[in-house]
Design a protein around this motif. Structure first.
Motif, short mmCIF file in Angstrom:
data_model
loop_
_atom_site.label_atom_id
_atom_site.label_comp_id
_atom_site.label_asym_id
_atom_site.label_seq_id
_atom_site.Cartn_x
_atom_site.Cartn_y
_atom_site.Cartn_z
N ARG A 291 0.86 -1.19 0.00
CA ARG A 291 0.00 0.00 0.00
C ARG A 291 0.90 1.24 0.00
O ARG A 291 1.14 1.87 1.04
CB ARG A 291 -0.94 -0.01 1.21
CG ARG A 291 -2.05 1.04 1.16
CD ARG A 291 -3.04 0.80 2.28
NE ARG A 291 -4.05 1.81 2.36
CZ ARG A 291 -5.15 1.90 1.63
NH1 ARG A 291 -5.38 0.97 0.71
NH2 ARG A 291 -6.03 2.86 1.81
N GLN A 292 1.39 1.58 -1.16
CA GLN A 292 2.36 2.67 -1.30
C GLN A 292 1.67 4.02 -1.29
O GLN A 292 0.70 4.24 -2.02
CB GLN A 292 3.16 2.49 -2.59
CG GLN A 292 4.24 3.55 -2.79
CD GLN A 292 5.10 3.27 -4.01
OE1 GLN A 292 5.19 2.14 -4.48
NE2 GLN A 292 5.73 4.32 -4.55
N VAL A 293 2.17 4.93 -0.49
CA VAL A 293 1.61 6.27 -0.36
C VAL A 293 2.50 7.30 -1.05
O VAL A 293 2.02 8.18 -1.75
CB VAL A 293 1.42 6.63 1.13
CG1 VAL A 293 0.88 8.05 1.27
CG2 VAL A 293 0.48 5.63 1.81
N LEU A 294 3.81 7.20 -0.85
CA LEU A 294 4.74 8.19 -1.37
C LEU A 294 5.10 7.94 -2.83
O LEU A 294 5.21 6.79 -3.26
CB LEU A 294 6.03 8.19 -0.54
CG LEU A 294 6.08 9.05 0.72
CD1 LEU A 294 5.01 8.64 1.71
CD2 LEU A 294 7.46 8.97 1.35
N THR A 295 5.30 9.01 -3.55
CA THR A 295 5.88 8.91 -4.88
C THR A 295 7.40 8.78 -4.73
O THR A 295 7.96 9.02 -3.65
CB THR A 295 5.57 10.15 -5.71
OG1 THR A 295 6.21 11.29 -5.09
CG2 THR A 295 4.07 10.39 -5.80
N ASP A 296 8.06 8.41 -5.80
CA ASP A 296 9.52 8.32 -5.75
C ASP A 296 10.14 9.65 -5.36
O ASP A 296 11.12 9.71 -4.61
CB ASP A 296 10.06 7.87 -7.10
CG ASP A 296 9.73 6.41 -7.42
OD1 ASP A 296 9.12 5.75 -6.56
OD2 ASP A 296 10.09 5.95 -8.52
N ALA A 297 9.57 10.74 -5.88
CA ALA A 297 10.10 12.07 -5.57
C ALA A 297 9.93 12.41 -4.09
O ALA A 297 10.83 12.97 -3.46
CB ALA A 297 9.40 13.11 -6.44
N GLN A 298 8.77 12.08 -3.52
CA GLN A 298 8.55 12.34 -2.10
C GLN A 298 9.49 11.52 -1.23
O GLN A 298 10.03 12.00 -0.24
CB GLN A 298 7.10 12.01 -1.73
CG GLN A 298 6.08 13.00 -2.25
CD GLN A 298 4.66 12.55 -1.95
OE1 GLN A 298 4.30 11.40 -2.18
NE2 GLN A 298 3.86 13.47 -1.44
N ALA A 299 9.70 10.26 -1.62
CA ALA A 299 10.60 9.39 -0.87
C ALA A 299 12.02 9.94 -0.88
O ALA A 299 12.71 9.95 0.15
CB ALA A 299 10.56 7.98 -1.45
N LYS A 300 12.45 10.41 -2.01
CA LYS A 300 13.80 10.98 -2.12
C LYS A 300 13.93 12.25 -1.28
O LYS A 300 14.96 12.49 -0.64
CB LYS A 300 14.11 11.29 -3.58
CG LYS A 300 15.53 11.77 -3.83
CD LYS A 300 15.79 11.96 -5.31
CE LYS A 300 17.23 12.42 -5.55
NZ LYS A 300 17.52 12.61 -7.00
N GLU A 301 12.84 13.02 -1.24
CA GLU A 301 12.87 14.28 -0.49
C GLU A 301 13.04 14.06 1.01
O GLU A 301 13.76 14.80 1.68
CB GLU A 301 11.60 15.08 -0.76
CG GLU A 301 11.59 16.45 -0.11
CD GLU A 301 10.34 17.24 -0.44
OE1 GLU A 301 10.15 18.33 0.14
OE2 GLU A 301 9.54 16.78 -1.28
N VAL A 302 12.36 13.04 1.57
CA VAL A 302 12.47 12.79 3.02
C VAL A 302 13.69 11.94 3.36
O VAL A 302 14.01 11.75 4.54
CB VAL A 302 11.19 12.14 3.58
CG1 VAL A 302 9.99 13.04 3.37
CG2 VAL A 302 10.96 10.76 2.99
N GLY A 303 14.35 11.38 2.35
CA GLY A 303 15.56 10.62 2.59
C GLY A 303 15.34 9.21 3.07
O GLY A 303 16.22 8.61 3.68
N VAL A 304 14.17 8.62 2.79
CA VAL A 304 13.90 7.25 3.20
C VAL A 304 14.69 6.28 2.33
O VAL A 304 14.90 6.52 1.14
CB VAL A 304 12.39 6.95 3.15
CG1 VAL A 304 11.85 7.03 1.72
CG2 VAL A 304 12.09 5.59 3.76
N HIS A 305 15.13 5.19 2.91
CA HIS A 305 15.85 4.16 2.17
C HIS A 305 14.96 3.69 1.01
O HIS A 305 13.76 3.46 1.19
CB HIS A 305 16.18 2.99 3.10
CG HIS A 305 17.09 1.97 2.52
ND1 HIS A 305 16.65 1.03 1.59
CD2 HIS A 305 18.40 1.72 2.71
CE1 HIS A 305 17.66 0.26 1.25
NE2 HIS A 305 18.74 0.64 1.92
#
Length: 490
Positions: A291-305
């Motif tokens: 159940r993915q919530v974040l886009t790739d861009a959002q994930a990169k922005e928050v620095g998640v692995h």
């Protein structure tokens, strides 16, 4: 109609009367124990009232996982209140890796109030060039993957074993540890006490596997993670000595006397509630794989692995009273993700084990957040004592009638809150629902305010000795009010 037909058949001598028709259900024997409205155990009927889940208040970050040996993948936290000291245990894991490898350690922090935490410096294990650190267990893979300690409250427990723990994965089984002080740990000579051979499921142990001494059942209990039909489930085992355990029983889920949905529960965090130890709370992590919530861009922005934002999770509340069933009275989220993309990644919002008191009228729940991110931390949430849920009546008013019960005590104390215009009146009835003279609704003094321990009174006073030990029912007539718990006391 079916019941009338059954009774007719019995009268004709064709069948024996089933137990459910043979007489009225036996009264609940609650003695002087505190009862919370986290399930429908006490409830016979409600009119204009409902069970309502309350959500903990976010009190902010209390512990940052910012040491070199801690990091992004800290998790599986445990909070223990031992007298005046609060102890926090959590896995340290700065980089991604296989479950149970040598890169995992167990860390420790402590507090005097549960709100302000420090990380003591020990010299037990040297890691990453640091001889002094807050590591209390290392070089013990795979047990450092999910080490889960508890304070053993069994009467007569040896001082050297005052603290106990389980840790390990499927390859090792759950290995027993003991400690006198909760800091210096040693493996029990018995080694793995719950093994793969004992568990009739295809996969198990790869989560936080909790244990505790039950003062009500007078035995050790452990609740651990298994897989059933590809779903993360929970199994329960029992022991008299913490070393020899029973065959696991799969826990089931009930919602208002019906089967509850079966969802992935990553951790269960089952433990006795400190003010009512006959009720085991489970502030469980509900995992929503894929159940993915974040886009790739959002994930990169928050620095998640990059491997840890394809799922999401939150915390739910369940209870059990010692059988093989969890009551999922409330299916909705208990602690849900906060504002911001960082709260909607994989394996975040995982609650720590145990709810603890942190003030005269306050208790706290701790949650592992910002998982797999540089900002990984432990966060505190607060609730009023007993305030997980309540019987709620709005301004138009409502009422609750309990099942017949037998109590032990001379006074009735309630944990409640009202508005300035609201109130609660209490009528005591006999087991047939007939108001008892002196304790009728007309005799009741209205309870107005907000207290965790208010003694209920009637025109004749508060003395209930004459009714102690006899089956009665309680009728609460409420307006713009919440009733969290009740207890008969001396």
């Amino acid at each position: 109609m079916k019941q009338q037909m059954m009774i007719l058949i019995v009268l004709l001598g064709i069948l024996t009367l089933p137990e459910s028709y043979a007489g009225e259900p036996k009264p609940l024997e609650i003695g002087s124990q505190r009862e919370l409205f986290v399930d429908d155990y006490l409830i016979d009927k409600m009119k204009g009232a409902e069970l309502r889940l309350h959500h903990p208040v976010d009190e902010g970050v209390v512990l940052k996982f910012d040491n070199p040996w801690e990091g992004l993948f800290c998790g599986y936290c445990t909070i223990i209140k031992d007298g005046d000291i609060y102890r926090a245990y959590y896995r340290g894991r700065p980089t991604a890796g296989a479950d149970g490898d040598v890169g995992e350690v167990y860390c420790y922090a402590e507090s005097k109030d549960g709100k302000h935490w420090t990380k003591p410096e020990f010299a037990l294990f040297e890691k990453q060039g640091h001889k002094k650190n807050n590591i209390i267990l290392a070089d013990a893979a795979p047990m450092t993957h999910n080490f889960s300690p508890f304070l053993d409250t069994r009467p007569g427990v040896p001082k050297a074993e005052r603290y106990k723990a389980l840790g390990g994965t499927m390859s090792s089984g759950l290995v027993a540890f003991t400690s006198a002080d909760g800091i210096h740990w040693k493996q029990h000579p018995a080694g793995a006490v719950i093994t793969k051979k004992m568990v009739p499921f295809p996969y198990m142990f790869d989560s936080q596997n909790v244990a505790f001494w039950s003062p009500v059942e007078k035995k050790y209990l452990s609740y651990f993670r298994v897989f059933k039909d590809g779903i993360r489930r929970i199994a329960r085992v029992e022991s008299d000595d913490f070393i020899h355990w029973s065959k696991p029983v799969l826990m089931e889920y009930t919602h208002r006397n019906e089967k509850a949905p079966i969802e992935h529960l990553y951790t269960n965090q089952t433990h006795p509630y400190f003010r009512a130890p006959h009720i085991y709370l489970a502030v469980a992590a509900r995992f929503m794989p894929g159940r993915q919530v974040l886009t790739d861009a959002q994930a990169k922005e928050v620095g998640v692995h990059p491997k840890y934002f394809k799922d999401t999770s939150d915390a739910i509340l369940m209870t059990t009273r010692g059988d093989n069933t969890y009551q999922r009275t409330f299916l909705s989220g208990f602690i849900t993700g906060g504002i911001g993309a960082q709260n909607w990644v994989s394996r975040t919002n995982y609650p720590a084990l145990n709810v603890v008191q942190t003030g005269p009228s306050e208790m706290s729940i701790y949650v592992n957040q910002d998982y797999a991110q540089p900002t990984a931390h432990l966060r505190r949430y607060s609730l009023r004592l007993d305030g997980f849920a309540s019987v709620r009546a709005d301004y138009k008013g409502g009422e609750l009638v309990t099942k017949p019960l037998i109590f032990d005590g001379s006074k009735l104390a309630i944990n409640f809150s009202t508005s300035a215009a609201g109130g609660i009146k209490v009528e005591i009835q006999d087991a047939n629902g007939k108001p008892i003279p002196g304790f009728t609704l007309a005799d009741s003094r209205e309870q107005i305010g907000n207290e965790v321990n208010r003694i209920v009174t009637w025109k004749g006073g508060d003395d209930l000795k004459a009714l102690s030990g006899k089956p009665v029912q309680l009728r609460f007539v409420m307006k713009d009010a919440d009733l969290y718990s009740l207890q008969f006391t001396d």
